[in-house]
Design a protein around this motif. Structure first.
Motif, PDB file in Angstrom:
ATOM      1  N   PHE A   6       4.472  15.487   6.873  1.00 50.41           N
ATOM      2  CA  PHE A   6       4.637  14.304   7.641  1.00 50.41           C
ATOM      3  C   PHE A   6       4.753  14.389   9.007  1.00 50.41           C
ATOM      4  N   SER A  25      -0.398   4.263   5.997  1.00 51.74           N
ATOM      5  CA  SER A  25       0.508   4.113   4.779  1.00 51.74           C
ATOM      6  C   SER A  25       1.435   5.066   4.668  1.00 51.74           C
ATOM      7  N   GLU A  26       1.371   6.303   5.441  1.00 50.99           N
ATOM      8  CA  GLU A  26       2.316   7.289   5.339  1.00 50.99           C
ATOM      9  C   GLU A  26       3.417   6.907   6.309  1.00 50.99           C
ATOM     10  N   GLU A  27       3.372   6.088   7.088  1.00 56.20           N
ATOM     11  CA  GLU A  27       4.515   5.998   8.160  1.00 56.20           C
ATOM     12  C   GLU A  27       5.708   5.343   7.645  1.00 56.20           C
ATOM     13  N   PRO A  28       6.822   5.699   7.961  1.00 55.82           N
ATOM     14  CA  PRO A  28       8.170   5.367   7.567  1.00 55.82           C
ATOM     15  C   PRO A  28       8.385   3.673   7.724  1.00 55.82           C
ATOM     16  N   MET A  54      -5.023   5.698   5.704  1.00 56.55           N
ATOM     17  CA  MET A  54      -4.174   6.391   4.895  1.00 56.55           C
ATOM     18  C   MET A  54      -2.984   7.056   5.669  1.00 56.55           C
ATOM     19  N   SER A  62       7.532  -1.718  -7.364  1.00 55.85           N
ATOM     20  CA  SER A  62       6.417  -1.088  -6.921  1.00 55.85           C
ATOM     21  C   SER A  62       5.376  -2.113  -6.921  1.00 55.85           C
ATOM     22  N   GLY A  63       4.610  -2.221  -5.763  1.00 52.51           N
ATOM     23  CA  GLY A  63       3.370  -2.718  -5.854  1.00 52.51           C
ATOM     24  C   GLY A  63       3.172  -4.336  -6.215  1.00 52.51           C
ATOM     25  N   ARG A  66       4.042  10.653  -5.388  1.00 50.20           N
ATOM     26  CA  ARG A  66       3.017   9.791  -4.719  1.00 50.20           C
ATOM     27  C   ARG A  66       1.732  10.423  -4.419  1.00 50.20           C
ATOM     28  N   ARG A  82       0.904  -1.258   0.075  1.00 52.40           N
ATOM     29  CA  ARG A  82      -0.029   0.038  -0.026  1.00 52.40           C
ATOM     30  C   ARG A  82       0.976   1.113  -0.001  1.00 52.40           C
ATOM     31  N   LYS A  83       2.312   1.248   0.488  1.00 53.93           N
ATOM     32  CA  LYS A  83       2.974   2.337   0.373  1.00 53.93           C
ATOM     33  C   LYS A  83       3.400   2.636  -1.007  1.00 53.93           C
ATOM     34  N   LYS A  84       3.446   1.696  -1.942  1.00 53.08           N
ATOM     35  CA  LYS A  84       3.946   1.834  -3.339  1.00 53.08           C
ATOM     36  C   LYS A  84       2.784   2.023  -4.328  1.00 53.08           C
ATOM     37  N   ILE A  85       1.608   1.593  -4.021  1.00 55.37           N
ATOM     38  CA  ILE A  85       0.593   1.664  -5.026  1.00 55.37           C
ATOM     39  C   ILE A  85      -0.815   2.098  -4.401  1.00 55.37           C
ATOM     40  N   TYR A  86      -1.669   2.894  -4.859  1.00 55.84           N
ATOM     41  CA  TYR A  86      -2.719   3.065  -3.996  1.00 55.84           C
ATOM     42  C   TYR A  86      -3.935   2.104  -4.490  1.00 55.84           C
ATOM     43  N   LEU A 140       7.036   3.436  -8.591  1.00 56.19           N
ATOM     44  CA  LEU A 140       7.688   4.024  -7.809  1.00 56.19           C
ATOM     45  C   LEU A 140       8.804   3.255  -7.071  1.00 56.19           C
ATOM     46  N   ALA A 170       0.120   9.883  -7.524  1.00 57.92           N
ATOM     47  CA  ALA A 170      -0.421   8.826  -7.731  1.00 57.92           C
ATOM     48  C   ALA A 170      -1.523   8.289  -6.644  1.00 57.92           C
ATOM     49  N   GLY A 171      -2.031   9.273  -5.856  1.00 55.09           N
ATOM     50  CA  GLY A 171      -2.979   8.929  -4.825  1.00 55.09           C
ATOM     51  C   GLY A 171      -2.644   8.039  -3.591  1.00 55.09           C
ATOM     52  N   ILE A 172      -1.168   7.713  -3.374  1.00 55.02           N
ATOM     53  CA  ILE A 172      -0.935   6.938  -2.371  1.00 55.02           C
ATOM     54  C   ILE A 172      -1.022   7.672  -1.099  1.00 55.02           C
ATOM     55  N   HIS A 173      -0.435   9.040  -1.025  1.00 54.71           N
ATOM     56  CA  HIS A 173      -0.819   9.962  -0.085  1.00 54.71           C
ATOM     57  C   HIS A 173      -1.730  11.071  -0.266  1.00 54.71           C
TER      58      HIS A 173
END
Lengths: 281, 252
Positions: free
Chosen positions: B21, A278-281, A275, B104-105, B77, A114-118, B100, B80-83
């Motif tokens: 962030f 998915s933003e956490e490092p 959401m 990725s993915g 990102r 999920r961190k790489k693709i929505y 990415l 891409a809608g990830i964030h």
């Protein structure tokens, strides 16, 4: 070239594009979960039955044989088999506990992705739940077949899948919340195991509701058991396969209200919070 | 059907986008730790992007340059809608396919083929559409029979090639590429570049993040330069890249 990309609006439309994407993802995740369970051996489906059947055997031995617990008679009055009374409740419980526990695992399984693709992350959990239901339907089938051998079946059996579905929705609602919290605090999964093992005995699965004392140690035990949301789901399942009665409307309504309410609240919470995860490092 | 045929000219619109962030140092990772560390939390906020506004025309090749940590990847990102942006609005019109980082993915436990279907589902494509693209994807990636092996056993090169192959073979309307071409060998890089050119001539909008300024100059129509989360300049590739290079070699 590669993909025959047609305009979605040109096709006869039954589902919105987002819903169709969601449905495809649920299917993919459900397939993945099912394959992971049964890929390793041809007898996978039989192995998956071994666990619930062992549980039935052990509890029947302890409570039915050693403690001499008796079950109420079945509809046709000929079989007073404690094991079957137990099994009819256990089928529903297994759906519930597998999904609550699995939710955290299914979430972890896709969190890197999920961190790489929505994609809507909840589809992974719904897919896992769908796979669980599929697997549990085999257990349910075994139960119904045994009942058929004992000539204890009726059309009311259609309410068994209803009960299982309601248990799944209720479990998913809790699972959504547990998955989010567990993503942050990793010991929630251990805590859940403990809560579930307590919860198992808070529902009338290995005992009948009528033997529960009103009060014990100053606690309103009967009331606690009665108010347990799973109680009504299990009552529906028992009516369906054991007593062969049309489930009590109040039980059905209570079970549906809890299931749908918990699912909706859990999903809303999950969507609000996933959401950020998915933003956490 | 009476609608006038007017294609939106802007494929990507970024207006006043900021992204913050939340970084928590020594964040408790269990309930136990949370209870023990109660009241002692070290939360910091990092602004990865500040008030960035730009538009990317449909069918154009847009480059993003900047130092490490300047916010390029974050911007990609967001596209891409990830964030989601902390403030501002970002609109991407059309199917976005993003590449990415490495691989990725992909879900490590699934086979290459299953991952292709999963990726397709995430991009809104049906199984039938993915099945018809499958041969092209396998062929382009060069992974061969390994397509039916779990991707966790793939080499990093195979991972990346399959990722790229999926991203470009789903006929994306917007393709986001983050410095991934550098991973493959010379021959694969050439094929990637050719393929991107082909997509672009077919109307695909491409956004490329790269440290390879020569490549950016060569390929892009427009370039944006991000510096510390701010968009320093945007426009003609030569001008922007020159300014960036002057800045980069300057002692600060």
């Amino acid at each position: 070239m590669a993909v025959n990309h047609t305009d979605p609006s040109a096709r006869p439309l039954r589902l919105s594009p987002a819903a169709r994407t969601g449905a495809r993802l649920v299917r993919s995740f459900a397939e993945r979960e099912t394959k992971a369970l049964y890929k390793r051996n041809l007898l996978g489906w039989l192995w998956s039955l071994l666990k619930p059947l062992t549980t039935v055997a052990v509890y029947s031995l302890v409570f039915g044989v050693i403690y001499r617990a008796t079950a109420p008679p079945t509809a046709n009055g000929q079989a007073e088999v404690f094991a079957l009374y137990l099994f009819s409740g256990l089928v529903v419980w297994n759906v519930f506990s597998t999904i609550v526990n699995g939710s955290m695992r299914w979430m972890d399984g896709v969190s890197e992705l999920r961190k790489k693709i929505y994609f809507p992350t909840e589809t992974a959990l719904v897919g896992g739940a769908a796979a669980t239901l599929l697997q549990s339907s085999l257990e349910a089938l075994v139960l119904v077949l045994i009942m058929a051998v004992l000539v204890n079946v009726s059309w009311t059996v259609v309410f068994l899948p209803v009960a299982m579905l309601l248990a799944a929705l209720f479990a998913l609602g809790l699972g959504f919340a547990a998955a989010i919290v567990n993503a942050r605090y990793r010991d929630i999964q251990h805590l859940t195991t403990i809560v579930l093992s307590v919860g198992f005995f808070m529902v009338p699965i290995v005992y009948t509701p009528d033997i529960v004392p009103d009060r014990a140690y100053g606690l309103p035990v009967a009331r606690i058991v009665e108010l347990n949301p799973l109680n009504s789901v299990i009552a529906v399942a028992r009516d369906a396969v054991y007593f062969l009665e049309t489930p009590d409307v109040a039980d059905l309504a209570t079970a549906a209200a809890w299931a749908i309410g918990t699912f909706a609240v859990g999903l809303a919470f999950f969507r609000r919070r996933s959401m950020a995860i998915s933003e956490e490092p | 059907m009476n609608e006038p045929a007017r294609a939106p000219v802007q494929a990507v619109e970024v207006s006043d986008v900021s992204k913050r962030f939340r970084l928590e140092l020594n964040r408790p990772t269990s309930v136990k730790e949370a209870v023990l560390s109660f009241g002692r939390r070290d939360v910091r906020h990092l602004w990865a992007l500040r008030d960035v506004s730009l538009t990317i025309e449909k069918g154009s090749f847009f480059g993003l340059v900047g130092h490490n940590g300047s916010g390029k990847s974050t911007l990609l990102r967001l596209m891409a809608g990830i964030h989601r942006p902390t403030s501002g609005r970002i609109t991407a019109r059309g199917r976005v396919s993003a590449l990415l980082e490495l691989g990725s993915g992909f879900h490590p436990e699934l086979t290459g083929r299953e991952n292709v279907f999963l990726n397709g589902a995430m991009l809104g494509l049906s199984r039938r559409q993915m099945a018809s693209a499958m041969n092209d994807i396998i062929e382009f990636s060069g992974v061969g029979d390994q397509i039916d092996a779990p991707v966790k056993i793939y080499s990093s090169g195979m991972y990346m090639r399959l990722g790229f192959s999926v991203a470009v073979n789903v006929e994306p309307e917007i393709l986001l590429v983050d410095e991934v071409i550098a991973v493959g060998d010379e021959e694969f890089q050439q094929r990637c570049l050719q393929h991107m050119e082909r997509l672009r001539s077919g109307g695909t909008t491409i956004v490329l993040v790269s440290h390879d300024t020569a490549l950016v100059r060569d390929l892009c129509d427009h370039v944006g330069w991000l510096d510390g989360g701010h968009l320093r300049s945007v426009g003609d590739p030569d001008e922007v890249v020159d300014a960036y290079l002057v800045h980069a070699t300057e002692p600060t």
